[in-house]
Design an enzyme around this catalytic site. Structure first.
Site, short mmCIF file in Angstrom:
data_model
loop_
_atom_site.label_atom_id
_atom_site.label_comp_id
_atom_site.label_asym_id
_atom_site.label_seq_id
_atom_site.Cartn_x
_atom_site.Cartn_y
_atom_site.Cartn_z
N GLN A 141 1.06 -1.08 -0.06
CA GLN A 141 0.37 0.13 -0.10
C GLN A 141 0.93 1.28 -0.20
OE1 GLN A 141 -3.70 -1.30 2.41
NE2 GLN A 141 -4.16 0.91 2.33
N SER A 146 4.37 -6.19 2.66
CA SER A 146 3.16 -6.03 3.77
C SER A 146 1.94 -6.59 3.37
CB SER A 146 2.30 -4.47 3.91
OG SER A 146 1.60 -4.26 5.31
N LEU A 147 0.61 -5.87 1.73
CA LEU A 147 0.56 -6.69 1.00
C LEU A 147 1.25 -7.10 -0.40
CD1 LEU A 147 -2.29 -6.46 -0.32
CD2 LEU A 147 -2.00 -4.07 -1.34
N ARG A 195 -8.81 -8.51 3.75
CA ARG A 195 -8.17 -7.73 4.79
C ARG A 195 -8.02 -6.36 5.20
NH1 ARG A 195 -2.36 -6.06 3.75
NH2 ARG A 195 -0.87 -6.61 5.57
N HIS A 253 0.73 -3.26 10.77
CA HIS A 253 2.05 -4.01 11.65
C HIS A 253 2.36 -3.43 12.60
CE1 HIS A 253 2.23 -5.49 8.07
NE2 HIS A 253 2.34 -4.70 7.24
N GLN A 275 2.03 -11.60 10.26
CA GLN A 275 2.63 -10.08 9.51
C GLN A 275 1.22 -9.03 10.18
OE1 GLN A 275 0.32 -8.55 6.36
NE2 GLN A 275 2.03 -9.48 4.97
#
Length: 314
Positions: free
Chosen positions: A12, A92-93, A117, A201, A250
């Site tokens: 992102q 991440s994503l 998500r 996170h 994660q």
């Protein structure tokens, strides 16, 4: 070179209106990637990516599928038949795109799960109560100290260890604001609040992770064709059974991007190909492993340059 390739996928923040359009215009068969996603999600994903509006594209629930679809389209455009990657990773994503690339996650399942998500993340924290900021010029230990000292005000932790001297913190707004003040006192060169309201996170994402875990448990996972270096521990994952718990960890855990890239380099990756919108990861990689060669696939020009580089090495 073909034995020294790693694939990395953006997360992102790399989205922009128009992403992927020139690739599809040049390679019309890629439209099928968008059409399949549209059939899963119930709206025109290509129109959102190519035309916006930006306000909708930047909503987490829409951003995440849009980036995944754009990254997979870029991946499909890339001919890797003679160049199997040593390893894959995603920021991440982007970890979901990496899992699709490595055959661990079916594309349709990936599209569906990242929409959920995004929704769970946006619902985990009330709008306006979170804050994300990039700290430049402090060591990892100094950032950890800053977050610990600010924690009496609220939740704050290092969200992304992106590269030497670039660490993103996130959490509850008062705690992040306090951490920024403390960071400047310790010599932080620059503290940049980021246009992200969801403090991903951090422990604030635990409720989202718990909801996501139920959906991930219903997915059929496969062993990976290339190992994934995961975000949560920067460790090598290859077996189907390792994927789901890693993705659950994660969300509330820091992204260990610097360690992940170092791990890929230690496995022999010399050429990192960033697959998907933007060039953010290539810039970080050059700071982590200065001798690395970075390539990109996000439009026809970058695709051609990367393909030429691959063919020259076979």
């Amino acid at each position: 070179m073909t034995s020294a390739i790693g694939l990395v996928f953006p997360g992102q923040g790399s989205q922009s209106v128009g992403m992927g359009k020139t690739l599809v215009d040049t390679h019309p068969s890629l439209q099928a990637v968008y059409n399949e996603a549209s059939s899963v999600l119930g709206y025109d994903v290509a129109a959102l990516c190519f035309e916006g509006p930006a306000e909708r594209l930047n909503l987490t629930e829409f951003t995440q599928p849009a980036l995944l679809v754009s990254s997979v389209a870029a991946l499909r455009a890339l001919d890797l038949r003679k160049a199997k990657p040593i390893a894959v990773a995603g920021h991440s994503l982007g970890e979901y795109s990496a899992l699709v690339a490595a055959g661990g996650l079916a594309y349709r399942d990936a599209v569906s799960i990242v929409q959920k998500r995004g929704r769970y993340m946006s619902e985990a924290v009330a709008p306006g109560t979170g804050l994300v900021a990039a700290l430049l010029g402090l060591s990892a230990d100094m950032v950890r100290d800053v977050c610990r000292e600010a924690s009496p005000v609220g939740v704050v932790q290092a969200a992304n260890f992106n590269s030497p001297g670039q660490i993103v913190i996130a959490g509850e707004k008062p705690a992040v604001e306090r951490a920024i003040v403390l960071a400047k006192e310790k010599g932080c060169k620059k503290a940049i609040p980021l246009p992200v309201s969801v403090p991903v996170h951090t422990p604030l994402m635990q409720t989202a992770a718990d909801r996501l875990a139920q959906d991930l448990a219903a997915i059929r996972w496969s062993d990976l064709s290339s190992p994934l270096i995961n975000n949560a521990e920067a460790k090598r994952i290859e077996k189907a059974g390792e994927i789901q718990p890693s993705l659950v960890r994660q969300l509330p855990s820091s992204v260990l991007w610097e360690d992940s890239i170092k791990a890929m380099a230690s496995m022999g990756v010399k050429h990192f190909i960033e697959v998907g919108p933007g060039t953010v990861l290539a810039g970080l990689i050059k700071r982590i492993v200065p001798e690395a060669v970075t390539l990109n696939v996000y439009d026809p020009k970058s695709l051609d340059a990367t393909q030429t580089a691959l063919e020259a090495a076979t």
